[in-house]
Design an enzyme around this catalytic site. Structure first.
Site, mmCIF file in Angstrom:
data_model
loop_
_atom_site.group_PDB
_atom_site.id
_atom_site.type_symbol
_atom_site.label_atom_id
_atom_site.label_comp_id
_atom_site.label_asym_id
_atom_site.label_seq_id
_atom_site.Cartn_x
_atom_site.Cartn_y
_atom_site.Cartn_z
ATOM 1 N N ASN A 103 42.125 47.676 20.991
ATOM 2 C CA ASN A 103 43.460 48.226 20.810
ATOM 3 C C ASN A 103 43.509 49.151 19.593
ATOM 4 O O ASN A 103 42.760 48.986 18.650
ATOM 5 C CB ASN A 103 44.491 47.095 20.647
ATOM 6 C CG ASN A 103 44.483 46.150 21.838
ATOM 7 O OD1 ASN A 103 44.054 46.533 22.930
ATOM 8 N ND2 ASN A 103 44.924 44.920 21.635
ATOM 9 N N HIS A 120 37.685 51.017 19.457
ATOM 10 C CA HIS A 120 38.148 52.279 20.065
ATOM 11 C C HIS A 120 38.980 53.087 19.087
ATOM 12 O O HIS A 120 39.817 53.884 19.485
ATOM 13 C CB HIS A 120 38.947 52.002 21.357
ATOM 14 C CG HIS A 120 38.075 51.507 22.468
ATOM 15 N ND1 HIS A 120 38.567 50.842 23.564
ATOM 16 C CD2 HIS A 120 36.720 51.543 22.636
ATOM 17 C CE1 HIS A 120 37.561 50.523 24.371
ATOM 18 N NE2 HIS A 120 36.432 50.937 23.830
HETATM 19 N N1 APR Z 1 48.591 37.702 27.833
HETATM 20 C C1 APR Z 1 47.280 37.657 28.189
HETATM 21 N N2 APR Z 1 46.687 38.582 28.995
HETATM 22 C C2 APR Z 1 47.481 39.587 29.447
HETATM 23 C C3 APR Z 1 48.858 39.696 29.128
HETATM 24 C C4 APR Z 1 49.412 38.687 28.281
HETATM 25 N N3 APR Z 1 50.714 38.708 27.913
HETATM 26 N N4 APR Z 1 49.363 40.804 29.749
HETATM 27 C C5 APR Z 1 48.327 41.367 30.426
HETATM 28 N N5 APR Z 1 47.201 40.642 30.247
HETATM 29 C C6 APR Z 1 45.849 40.912 30.763
HETATM 30 C C7 APR Z 1 45.787 41.569 32.127
HETATM 31 O O1 APR Z 1 45.754 40.578 33.147
HETATM 32 C C8 APR Z 1 44.450 42.332 32.035
HETATM 33 O O2 APR Z 1 43.360 41.520 32.465
HETATM 34 O O3 APR Z 1 45.262 41.833 29.864
HETATM 35 C C9 APR Z 1 44.283 42.604 30.545
HETATM 36 C C10 APR Z 1 44.487 44.059 30.174
HETATM 37 O O4 APR Z 1 43.447 44.800 30.769
HETATM 38 P P1 APR Z 1 43.462 46.400 30.640
HETATM 39 O O5 APR Z 1 44.815 46.908 30.936
HETATM 40 O O6 APR Z 1 42.294 46.895 31.413
HETATM 41 O O7 APR Z 1 43.233 46.652 29.070
HETATM 42 P P2 APR Z 1 41.861 46.590 28.281
HETATM 43 O O8 APR Z 1 40.962 45.553 28.864
HETATM 44 O O9 APR Z 1 42.205 46.470 26.855
HETATM 45 O O10 APR Z 1 41.249 48.063 28.557
HETATM 46 C C11 APR Z 1 40.091 48.400 27.863
HETATM 47 O O11 APR Z 1 40.279 50.650 28.673
HETATM 48 O O12 APR Z 1 41.554 52.465 29.112
HETATM 49 C C12 APR Z 1 40.682 51.943 28.217
HETATM 50 O O13 APR Z 1 40.532 52.480 25.962
HETATM 51 C C13 APR Z 1 41.314 51.775 26.870
HETATM 52 O O14 APR Z 1 40.883 50.055 25.240
HETATM 53 C C14 APR Z 1 41.219 50.282 26.604
HETATM 54 C C15 APR Z 1 40.089 49.853 27.527
#
Ligand code: APR
Length: 250
Positions: A103, A120
């Protein structure tokens, strides 16, 4: 959430000499910042190919700033939620030794965590790709898009697809993951590399993997030892309270 799983997770953390966390956008959803890949996430409204690659930024920075400005307004209003605060408390009682976060919202630091590796980058500073000058996002907040005094559009210091991970972040993450005894994986779909190699590096050191997510991921049935399904803001404080009880009674 079964009490038993919380207790098992707390036992692992209380007995671990080096505990690491890997967090993703899901941990900040309860602070009002949408994640990327859940239903209604940022990538359902902006195609990452057009908005999140370094080539997209170089070819049309003004277009990319349409998305960045929306994210900046949401991130700027966001405050750490109970999950960030719980992680800050876990570090303060000596039971969390580092957070590798994907994040860019600074909420772990705002929630009291000090040992945060921003894999990132971070959106609070901006750089000029042409002349190298740096600015804070704050001093450029009223410019759309933020522009350098050399008249080129500035880029936030976040890592776009196609850019290299900061060397120091990569090195420190690998170092910690390869000696961790416990890894908390919170709010990430774990689909983006190379950060998604962290769980297997930790597992290679026989670390126990505790996953907190609203839904199952590809880690859940492959690497995860304890899967706690639910929101990070609800589960993290339960884990921290259970760890504190165990530390007091040991
Ligand atoms: N509590 C726990 N988990 C949650 C919650 C919550 N309140 N809300 C959503 N999630 C979960 C979702 O189910 C999902 O598996 O968080 C995850 C978010 O996944 P992504 O949206 O893919 O985010 P992330 O894994 O951080 O993405 C990684 O992708 O686009 C790039 O650079 C961007 O850093 C990012 C990277």
């Amino acid at each position: 959430m079964t009490r038993q799983l919380i207790e098992q997770a707390a036992d692992i953390i209380a007995g671990s000499r080096l505990t690491l966390a890997l967090t993703g956008a899901g941990i900040s959803v309860e602070s009002g910042i949408p994640d990327f890949r859940s239903a209604g996430g940022l990538w359902s409204r902006y195609d990452p190919e057009e908005y999140a690659t370094i080539n997209a930024f170089r070819s049309d920075p003004r277009k990319v700033w349409n998305m960045l400005r929306e994210m900046d307004q949401v991130v700027n209003r966001a405050r750490p939620n109970k999950a960030h605060l719980a992680m800050g408390e876990l570090e303060a009682i000596g039971c969390l030794h580092g957070i590798i976060t994907q994040n860019i919202d600074n909420l772990h630091q705002a929630g009291g965590s000090r040992n945060v590796i921003e894999y990132h980058g971070n959106a609070s500073t901006l750089s000029c790709l042409w002349c190298g000058r740096k600015y804070t996002a704050e001093e450029k907040r009223d410019e759309a898009p933020p522009t350098c005094q050399c008249r080129n559009v500035l880029k936030p210091d976040v890592i776009f697809f196609g850019e290299a991970i900061p060397e120091e972040a990569m090195r420190r993450s690998y170092e910690l993951a390869s000696s961790a005894e416990a890894l908390l994986v919170v709010g990430t779909s774990a689909v983006v590399s190379p950060v998604n190699t962290i769980p297997s590096i930790a597992r290679g050191n026989s670390a126990k993997i505790i996953e907190i997510n609203m839904e199952r991921t590809h880690l859940t049935d492959s690497l995860t030892d304890i899967f706690l399904q639910g929101s990070a803001g609800e589960i993290m404080p339960l884990i921290v309270e259970a760890v504190k009880e165990k530390k007091q009674s040991s």
